[in-house]
Design an enzyme around this catalytic site. Structure first.
Site, mmCIF file in Angstrom:
data_model
loop_
_atom_site.group_PDB
_atom_site.id
_atom_site.type_symbol
_atom_site.label_atom_id
_atom_site.label_comp_id
_atom_site.label_asym_id
_atom_site.label_seq_id
_atom_site.Cartn_x
_atom_site.Cartn_y
_atom_site.Cartn_z
ATOM 1 C CG ASN A 96 -5.686 -5.132 -9.277
ATOM 2 O OD1 ASN A 96 -6.863 -4.963 -8.649
ATOM 3 N ND2 ASN A 96 -4.933 -5.699 -9.431
ATOM 4 C CB VAL A 97 -7.942 2.006 -10.365
ATOM 5 C CG1 VAL A 97 -9.441 1.212 -10.542
ATOM 6 C CG2 VAL A 97 -7.040 2.457 -9.051
ATOM 7 C CG HIS A 113 -13.727 -2.532 -9.821
ATOM 8 N ND1 HIS A 113 -13.338 -2.891 -9.690
ATOM 9 C CD2 HIS A 113 -14.743 -2.478 -10.752
ATOM 10 C CE1 HIS A 113 -14.694 -3.785 -9.532
ATOM 11 N NE2 HIS A 113 -15.299 -3.956 -9.919
ATOM 12 C CB CYS A 140 -14.364 19.114 -16.689
ATOM 13 S SG CYS A 140 -14.681 18.986 -18.770
ATOM 14 C CB CYS A 143 -17.888 21.992 -19.265
ATOM 15 S SG CYS A 143 -18.134 20.931 -18.125
ATOM 16 C CB THR A 184 -10.050 -11.060 -6.986
ATOM 17 O OG1 THR A 184 -11.549 -10.190 -6.302
ATOM 18 C CG2 THR A 184 -10.131 -12.413 -7.239
HETATM 19 P P1 OAD Z 1 -9.637 -7.347 -2.009
HETATM 20 O O1 OAD Z 1 -8.911 -6.419 -0.906
HETATM 21 O O2 OAD Z 1 -11.448 -7.266 -2.031
HETATM 22 O O3 OAD Z 1 -9.277 -8.355 -1.766
HETATM 23 C C1 OAD Z 1 -7.928 -8.918 -1.690
HETATM 24 C C2 OAD Z 1 -7.698 -9.855 -1.949
HETATM 25 O O4 OAD Z 1 -6.162 -10.459 -2.474
HETATM 26 C C3 OAD Z 1 -7.420 -11.143 -0.764
HETATM 27 O O5 OAD Z 1 -8.832 -12.599 -1.024
HETATM 28 C C4 OAD Z 1 -6.675 -11.593 -0.317
HETATM 29 O O6 OAD Z 1 -6.034 -12.574 0.442
HETATM 30 C C5 OAD Z 1 -5.457 -12.088 -1.469
HETATM 31 N N1 OAD Z 1 -4.537 -10.871 -1.770
HETATM 32 C C6 OAD Z 1 -3.386 -10.433 -0.690
HETATM 33 N N2 OAD Z 1 -2.155 -10.189 -1.444
HETATM 34 C C7 OAD Z 1 -1.846 -10.873 -1.714
HETATM 35 C C8 OAD Z 1 -0.828 -10.964 -2.644
HETATM 36 N N3 OAD Z 1 0.689 -10.878 -2.630
HETATM 37 N N4 OAD Z 1 -0.914 -12.357 -3.466
HETATM 38 C C9 OAD Z 1 -1.700 -13.113 -3.978
HETATM 39 N N5 OAD Z 1 -3.511 -12.465 -3.463
HETATM 40 C C10 OAD Z 1 -3.126 -11.308 -2.550
HETATM 41 O O7 OAD Z 1 -9.570 -6.499 -3.363
HETATM 42 P P2 OAD Z 1 -10.877 -7.004 -4.711
HETATM 43 O O8 OAD Z 1 -10.952 -8.361 -4.903
HETATM 44 O O9 OAD Z 1 -9.992 -6.413 -6.079
HETATM 45 O O10 OAD Z 1 -12.933 -1.655 -6.770
HETATM 46 O O11 OAD Z 1 -11.455 -6.258 -4.570
HETATM 47 C C11 OAD Z 1 -12.661 -5.398 -5.664
HETATM 48 C C12 OAD Z 1 -13.158 -4.427 -4.894
HETATM 49 O O12 OAD Z 1 -13.507 -3.654 -4.249
HETATM 50 C C13 OAD Z 1 -12.345 -3.054 -5.669
HETATM 51 O O13 OAD Z 1 -11.760 -3.414 -7.956
HETATM 52 C C14 OAD Z 1 -12.458 -2.132 -5.455
HETATM 53 C C15 OAD Z 1 -13.365 -2.251 -3.787
HETATM 54 O O14 OAD Z 1 -14.046 -1.595 -3.725
HETATM 55 C C16 OAD Z 1 -13.620 -0.431 -6.648
HETATM 56 O O15 OAD Z 1 -13.173 0.376 -6.053
HETATM 57 C C17 OAD Z 1 -15.032 -0.107 -7.526
#
Ligand code: OAD
Length: 247
Positions: A96-97, A113, A140, A143, A184
């Protein structure tokens, strides 16, 4: 990050966007996910971001403003409580960001990330923090170039230096240790392979079953919202952290 070992059991919490969903921040995938309305190739791709400069900044301005207006939820607070209760034994690693873990009291937090409050100049490599508002496009501070300023978020096709830390921590997990994977999809980092197949007892906490991971690889899966489930894990985690001979 120092090597992951010691006499006492350790806990790793690995989080994704779902942890912040109850704080009102959209996840990336699934219904109403961010990547449904905005192609990630346009705003999160290291080889094309400069040609989509305005769209990239508009997208991350919206993330920064949303994060600033959000509050940590009981899921973030539970993780902070664990980290305070077992100093030096709880590793918090997030995709998370939004900084909500820090605002809940977590420290340290490993950001795989990046961080939406940071900016990075890809020309002179300077990194700095900006206000929790839209980027002012001042350029920036070092620079003075303008078009080389990128949000401090890791894009697809860009190196993610902390991935090494993640894999090292996971490789050093032992049977007495616990890994909590929360919110995730596993679409970017295969938490099933990384934690489900580690030596630790691994929990997956997601809203619902997903298709990206082999969820049977985890020791246990709890489906529901992170804000409701994480606080209920405190007792079980406490037992594992404090009674290693029974793990
Ligand atoms: P995703 O959006 O891919 O997945 C979110 C997950 O959270 C899913 O499995 C949902 O079931 C779950 N979810 C949703 N609401 C929830 C809740 N209230 N409680 C528990 N779980 C819940 O997000 P990430 O896996 O974090 O990267 O995505 C990975 C990366 O993909 C991110 O960091 C980002 C994105 O592209 C970059 O920006 C580089």
């Amino acid at each position: 990050m120092s090597a992951f070992h010691g006499a006492n059991p350790q806990l790793i919490v690995f989080s994704g966007a779902g942890l912040s969903a109850e704080s009102g921040l959209a996840t990336f995938r699934g219904a109403h996910g961010l990547w449904e309305d905005m192609p990630l190739e346009k705003v999160c791709n290291y080889s094309t971001w400069e040609e989509n400069f305005d769209a990239v900044h508009a997208f991350y301005d919206a993330r920064r403003i949303a994060a600033a207006g959000a509050k940590p939820n009981p899921g973030h607070l539970a993780v902070a409580e664990w980290q305070k209760r077992w100093p030096g034994r709880v590793y918090v690693i997030t995709q998370n960001v939004d900084r909500l873990l820090e605002r809940a009291g977590c420290h340290p937090v490993i950001h795989l990330h990046g961080d939406v409050l940071l900016m990075h100049c890809v020309d002179c490599d300077f990194e700095w923090e900006i206000a929790p508002a839209a980027y002012d496009h001042a350029g920036c501070p070092r620079c003075r170039k303008k078009k080389t300023v990128k949000p401090g978020v890791v894009f697809f096709g860009q190196a993610a230096p902390h991935y090494e830390v993640l894999y090292e921590l996971a490789a050093n997990l032992r049977t007495a240790d616990t890994a909590v994977v929360v919110g995730t999809s596993g679409a970017v980092l295969p938490a099933d392979q990384i934690f489900g197949r580690s030596r630790a007892f691994s929990f997956l906490v997601n809203l619902e079953p997903g298709s990206e991971m082999d969820e049977a690889a985890f020791s246990a899966c709890c489906y529901g919202s992170a804000g409701k489930i994480l606080p209920t894990l405190t007792e079980m985690i406490g037992h594992r952290m404090e009674n290693p001979s029974q793990n």
